[in-house]
Scaffold this motif. Structure first.
Motif, short mmCIF file in Angstrom:
data_model
loop_
_atom_site.label_atom_id
_atom_site.label_comp_id
_atom_site.label_asym_id
_atom_site.label_seq_id
_atom_site.Cartn_x
_atom_site.Cartn_y
_atom_site.Cartn_z
N ILE A 162 -4.11 -3.33 -7.54
CA ILE A 162 -2.95 -3.66 -8.38
C ILE A 162 -3.11 -3.07 -9.78
O ILE A 162 -2.17 -2.51 -10.36
N ALA A 163 -4.33 -3.17 -10.33
CA ALA A 163 -4.59 -2.64 -11.67
C ALA A 163 -4.36 -1.13 -11.71
O ALA A 163 -3.81 -0.60 -12.68
N CYS A 164 -4.78 -0.43 -10.66
CA CYS A 164 -4.57 1.02 -10.59
C CYS A 164 -3.07 1.33 -10.60
O CYS A 164 -2.62 2.25 -11.30
N ARG A 165 -2.30 0.55 -9.86
CA ARG A 165 -0.85 0.75 -9.83
C ARG A 165 -0.24 0.49 -11.21
O ARG A 165 0.60 1.26 -11.69
N ILE B 93 5.39 3.64 -5.81
CA ILE B 93 4.55 4.83 -5.81
C ILE B 93 5.25 5.94 -5.03
O ILE B 93 6.00 5.67 -4.09
N THR B 94 5.05 7.16 -5.45
CA THR B 94 5.66 8.31 -4.78
C THR B 94 4.55 9.27 -4.36
O THR B 94 3.40 9.14 -4.81
N SER B 95 4.91 10.22 -3.55
CA SER B 95 3.92 11.21 -3.09
C SER B 95 3.35 12.00 -4.28
O SER B 95 2.20 12.42 -4.26
N ALA B 96 4.15 12.16 -5.34
CA ALA B 96 3.69 12.92 -6.52
C ALA B 96 2.50 12.25 -7.20
O ALA B 96 1.68 12.92 -7.84
N ASP B 97 2.40 10.91 -7.05
CA ASP B 97 1.30 10.18 -7.67
C ASP B 97 -0.06 10.61 -7.11
O ASP B 97 -1.09 10.43 -7.75
N PHE B 98 -0.06 11.13 -5.88
CA PHE B 98 -1.31 11.47 -5.21
C PHE B 98 -1.59 12.98 -5.15
O PHE B 98 -2.70 13.39 -4.83
N MET B 99 -0.59 13.78 -5.43
CA MET B 99 -0.71 15.23 -5.25
C MET B 99 -1.88 15.85 -5.99
O MET B 99 -2.66 16.61 -5.43
N ALA C 136 2.98 13.11 1.24
CA ALA C 136 2.16 14.01 0.40
C ALA C 136 1.28 14.88 1.29
O ALA C 136 1.17 16.10 1.09
N ALA C 137 0.63 14.26 2.29
CA ALA C 137 -0.27 15.01 3.18
C ALA C 137 0.48 16.09 3.96
O ALA C 137 0.01 17.23 4.08
N ALA C 138 1.67 15.74 4.47
CA ALA C 138 2.47 16.70 5.25
C ALA C 138 2.95 17.85 4.37
O ALA C 138 2.94 19.02 4.78
#
Length: 309
Positions: free
Chosen positions: A159-162, A202-208, A247-249
């Motif tokens: 949760i803190a990371c978010r 959260i969106t895929s961009a958060d992990f890219m 994001a992975a795809a």
């Protein structure tokens, strides 16, 4: 030597220079061994202090810094129940004291677990502090009483990371804890419900950035994957798919079109997604591939030669 305004001296040897025995706290005459003053209490520092002596403060004697997340810290005082009080009063006082100590003990253990997990995935101190505050709030609500404390701490860290805008996947948090994704997920849902916390989607961009960095992919592929994922959501191609799968795809599609190709398995291992999940999501993107890539993308493999799955 003088103490309390009176001068100490040996009655048998008034001129002798008296010696202090620091271990026993006594003042002794070196001539005859007579204990002239006993049990002196030394309230000075046991070691040399290099602080500003003129300031009148000695920071080496003030103990550990107070932690607002610990109720009583290390300076707690328990008040005894007076004579004549009932057994019920005494048992209540004991229960309250035990409860307070137990909360502080749980809090201390949780902060240690949060720190260990954070250090393993290089999370900032601000995220650790945010996780600790969330854990304290959860303790106060008692909503997770009986649940595994490490699962609670891991959920608070997630949760803190978010909240701090640097989301991690559940699998990344699981990788640095000793509890299952299922247990962390249960705690996460209960915490959100009890604290009525709103988290940004959260969106895929958060992990890219992190996924592409861990895969050693160049910026061109990261930019293309970000564009592919965003456009896929806009065109409603990936309804029901998680941001991580998308994001992975998108990374799979962008890398396969470039000279730096990565397999679905390699990407899945970094993203924490199954190889089959990456390929299934990619298949949803494939029919619209021409609309998803940036216009200036330099293709090493043309769209019509991309893998079908």
């Amino acid at each position: 030597l003088s103490g309390s305004g009176m001068s100490l001296s040996c009655p048998n040897h008034p001129g002798a220079h008296l010696v202090e025995d620091h271990r026993a706290g006594d003042v002794i005459c070196p001539e005859c061994g007579l204990v002239v003053g006993d049990r002196l209490v030394d309230v000075g520092t046991e070691w040399r202090s290099f602080s500003n002596e003129r300031s009148g403060t000695d920071p080496s004697r003030v103990g550990a810094p107070e932690n607002p997340l610990l109720g009583s810290s290390d300076l707690s005082t328990s008040i005894a129940v007076g004579f004549g009080s009932s057994e019920g009063d005494q048992s209540l006082a004991n229960a309250q004291r035990k409860s307070m100590n137990n909360l502080d003990r749980q809090m201390t253990q949780a902060m240690s677990v949060i720190r260990e997990m954070s250090e393993r995935i290089h999370l900032a101190k601000s995220i650790q502090d945010q996780a600790a505050r969330t854990f304290r709030d959860v303790l106060d609500t008692k909503v997770l009483k009986g649940k595994n404390s490490e699962a609670q701490a891991a959920a608070c860290l997630y949760i803190a990371c978010r909240k701090e805008g640097v989301p991690r996947t559940f699998k990344e948090i699981c990788a640095v804890s000793r509890v299952s994704k299922k247990d962390i997920g249960k705690c996460f849902k209960l915490i959100l419900k009890s604290l009525e916390t709103n988290l940004e989607q959260i969106t895929s961009a958060d992990f890219m950035s992190r996924f592409c960095g861990n895969l050693d992919l160049p910026n061109m592929i990261q930019a293309a994957a970000t564009r592919i994922a965003k456009k896929a959501v806009e065109l409603d191609l990936v309804a029901g798919r998680s941001p991580i799968s998308i994001a992975a795809a998108a990374i799979y599609m962008a890398s396969q079109a470039s000279a730096t190709k990565k397999s679905a398995r390699e990407i899945g291992e970094i993203a924490g997604a199954a190889e089959v999940t990456v390929k299934q999501t990619y298949r949803l993107l494939y029919p619209k591939a021409a609309q998803l890539f940036p216009e200036d993308f330099r293709f090493d493999t043309p769209i019509d030669q991309l893998p079908l799955s």
